[in-house]
Enzyme design. Structure first.
Site, PDB file in Angstrom:
ATOM      1  CD  GLU A   7      -3.159   0.672   2.165  1.00  0.00           C
ATOM      2  OE1 GLU A   7      -3.557   1.640   2.820  1.00  0.00           O
ATOM      3  OE2 GLU A   7      -3.578  -0.489   2.343  1.00  0.00           O
ATOM      4  CE1 TYR A 305      -3.313  -2.121   9.457  1.00  0.00           C
ATOM      5  CE2 TYR A 305      -5.135  -2.800  10.866  1.00  0.00           C
ATOM      6  CZ  TYR A 305      -4.677  -2.230   9.698  1.00  0.00           C
ATOM      7  OH  TYR A 305      -5.572  -1.756   8.779  1.00  0.00           O
TER       8      TYR A 305
END
Length: 681
Positions: A7, A305
């Site tokens: 990403e 995360y």
């Protein structure tokens, strides 16, 4: 050749280094059997209304609701994006296999799937799913790649969310802008932003309409300890003074002393929302500030995360915790008491049933030596919370003393910490834990009392006023969004309500920022106030479904159920199509002349009628007139308006008699409709 698509360029660099793809090319890395490229986040978006048909290029009430037969995606119009997509498309065409290395969440899955679809991928796809960007985590992830199909439900939930936002946002914004806004201005309405605004406006009205009331509290001072009357508040001064008179010349006697042992568990680990709330409370950071900083810590490999909605760890993390604690050398003084012992495995920390895609935010064990400023402060907050989770409970002795003067009962409470447990982690002044650590009457240390003792006392009355609710801060607003508008202090109950919250942890910050950008709300120090435009907008929206936090929470629940395979994406979209059809009909039926003035950079694309004479068609009955909206139904004449025979299928055509008259001939009705809808188009 195996192609990895990440990403962000920074993540691509880390993965390429692990895979040995160390040769930098334009837009990608290559080496051995691998090439590694990236997407810059969103490269694609759902098509705009004008991309589907010329009828939707101009904003027109007659064109609503806009429901494409099939939703499509397009590249975002940006030269840099177009260039990078061209590189990705060429690489996909050469690849024997693609490995989706996008962020391991719903949004990350949607970003990658759209890019691969737009590039017309034909080769097999596997998924890398990791919770941190450490070298060890990346290596483990590549050893256990999963088939893309394992994440189809996650993609369907993300797609449903995007389409649902399009259906409600595009249609409701055009509908309310054309119907109620000052000429040329946009009233922005969204599936999540409007219920969030409604919470803020509701709080504004609660404060504006609040009428303070006086009340009196009866207290007495005995042996330098303040005792409170157990009868509570007095609503009138007369009643309070009568109670005071009853005890003024009476001695104060101790009738009961109760001691009990208590335990206080460590505070829960952080999810994104609780982290944003804590940072707003401690330092006044916005939700967006905290999200940006924690994302940076994740990309620097020092925390896991961040876009998570659980405060728990999965069981497989338990054996890794001692290793992480030992690696946290800057905190050796705090980890020493626990690191060489068998760590407790509390259900308040480890619970597989409370963990789906990712666990709570914790340190990875990587040294935070490169962190400075706010990043260091944020890491320190997370590190202390993580360490304290494995300390013993804080134990204390609470004392409750009951006394009496005349016929009036009094009570005083106090607490003495016996063993600090986890509170030792926050013993330093700079590290004072805010949750539950504030001093109040219940935490004071009481002297020893004995039942039966008696003596003089000093009674007094304290006049107070009831207080209005407090304005939202970003922290309290995030909590309200998390619990669909309900004020919930209990951790267990709050955890259970997350399924029905407004928005997702990863999107709430951007929703709040959008409301600021639209000028519907503004900041006043740490507080959030509704602007007059925001107040007027919520007053104008009569559709409860568009502004109800509770109902929006139920939609979020359905999206989570789609992720789990318990609800159909098609059913979710179908419900929203029906909903927007009903909303269009109801709003068009409103004959009020309300208008909202709001300064906005966005502008409505106004209708521009062309002056051209229209010859009335030759028709003998209303039923011969074809509906110009859906092209399927024919016209019907109701009690107060003309409508379409396909209204049950969602056609929103409605023309009030007040607009054109109830006694027109069929030919004149046909001419009027032809003229009206040619102008609308």
């Amino acid at each position: 050749m195996k192609l990895c698509i990440t990403e962000k360029p920074s993540v691509a660099k880390d993965i390429a280094a692990i895979l040995g793809a160390d040769h930098r090319c334009e837009g990608y890395y290559e080496g051995g059997d691998y090439k590694v490229t990236w997407t810059f986040g969103h490269l694609c978006t759902l098509k705009e209304p004008a991309d589907y048909t010329d009828l939707w290029k101009r904003w027109s009430l007659g064109a609503l609701p806009m429901i494409p037969g099939r939703f499509g995606i397009k590249l975002i119009a940006d030269k840099g994006i177009e260039k990078q997509f061209g590189i990705i498309k060429n690489l996909i065409g050469e690849a024997d296999e693609v490995i989706n290395c996008g962020d391991a969440g719903q949004e990350g899955e949607l970003i990658q799937r759209w890019v691969m679809q737009k590039a017309e991928i034909k080769c097999p796809v596997r998924r890398l799913w990791i919770s941190s960007l450490t070298d060890e985590s990346i290596r483990e992830g590549f050893k256990s790649l999963k088939p893309e199909q394992d994440y189809d439900r996650l993609y369907h939930a993300g797609l449903s969310r995007a389409i649902g936002d399009w259906i409600l946002g595009m249609n409701a914004t055009r509908l309310y802008s054309l119907k109620y806004s000052a000429p040329g201005n946009v009233l922005s309405i969204g599936r999540v932003q409007t219920p969030t605004l409604a919470l803020i406006v509701q709080r504004h009205h609660e404060i504006a309409n609040f009428k303070p009331e006086d009340y009196w509290e009866l207290k007495t001072l005995y042996r330098d300890v303040t005792f409170n009357a157990v009868s509570g508040r007095f609503k009138t001064q007369q009643a309070a003074e009568e109670a005071l008179a009853m005890i003024s010349d009476k001695p104060f006697s101790i009738v009961d002393v109760a001691d009990k042992q208590g335990r206080e568990a460590p505070p829960r680990l952080f999810d994104l929302t609780s982290l944003q709330v804590e940072c707003n409370k401690k330092w006044g950071w916005t939700a967006d500030d905290t999200l940006r900083l924690i994302q940076s810590l994740y990309e620097k490999k020092v925390t896991t995360y961040p876009r998570v909605d659980t405060t728990y760890l999965s069981d497989d993390i338990y054996p890794k915790v001692p290793v992480i604690l030992k690696q946290m050398t800057p905190y050796a003084g705090l980890t020493a008491p626990i690191v060489d012992k068998k760590l407790p495995k509390s259900k308040k920390v480890f619970d597989n049933s409370k963990v789906t895609d990712h666990h709570a935010i914790i340190p990875t064990g990587q040294l935070p030596s490169s962190l400075v400023g706010d990043e260091r402060k944020l890491y320190h907050l997370i590190a202390l919370r993580f360490i304290s989770a494995f300390y013993p409970d804080c134990t204390f002795r609470s004392t409750t003393v009951n006394g009496v003067a005349g016929d009036v009962g009094f009570k005083a409470s106090g607490k003495v910490i016996v063993a600090p447990g986890w509170r030792a982690v926050y013993a330093g002044k700079d590290n004072a834990e805010q949750d539950g650590a504030d001093k109040d009457d219940d935490n004071k240390i009481l002297p020893p009392f004995e039942v039966g003792e008696s003596g003089p006392h000093e009674p007094s009355l304290l006049k107070k006023q009831t207080q209005p609710p407090k304005l939202y801060t970003e922290g309290t607003l995030l909590r309200a969004m998390e619990s669909a508008g309900k004020t919930v202090d209990d951790e267990e109950l709050r955890e259970a309500m997350k399924e029905n919250g407004i928005g997702r942890p990863s999107t709430r910050a951007s929703i709040i920022e959008t409301l600021f950008k639209r000028r519907y709300i503004y900041r006043e120090r740490k507080n959030i106030q509704a602007s007059q435009a925001g107040i007027d907008l919520i007053a104008t929206i009569n559709e409860e479904l568009l502004k109800s936090a509770k109902l929006t929470g139920l939609w979020e629940n359905k999206l989570r159920r789609i992720e789990r395979g318990e609800f159909s994406a098609a059913e979710f979209i179908s419900e929203l199509k029906t909903l927007i059809g009903d909303i269009v009909i109801n709003v068009l039926s409103d004959n009020s002349s309300r208008q909202i003035e709001v300064k906005s950079e966005e502008k409505v694309q106004p209708d521009k009628p062309k002056k051209k004479r229209t010859r009335a068609p030759s028709v003998k009955s209303i039923e011969e007139i074809l509906c110009p909206l859906c092209g399927k139904g024919h016209l019907l004449k109701g009690r107060s308006a003309y409508g379409c025979s396909e209204f049950r299928s969602g056609c929103a055509l409605r023309i009030d008699f007040s607009e054109c008259g109830a006694d027109l001939t069929p030919a004149k009705v046909a001419a009027y409709i032809k003229k009206k809808y040619r102008h609308d188009q």
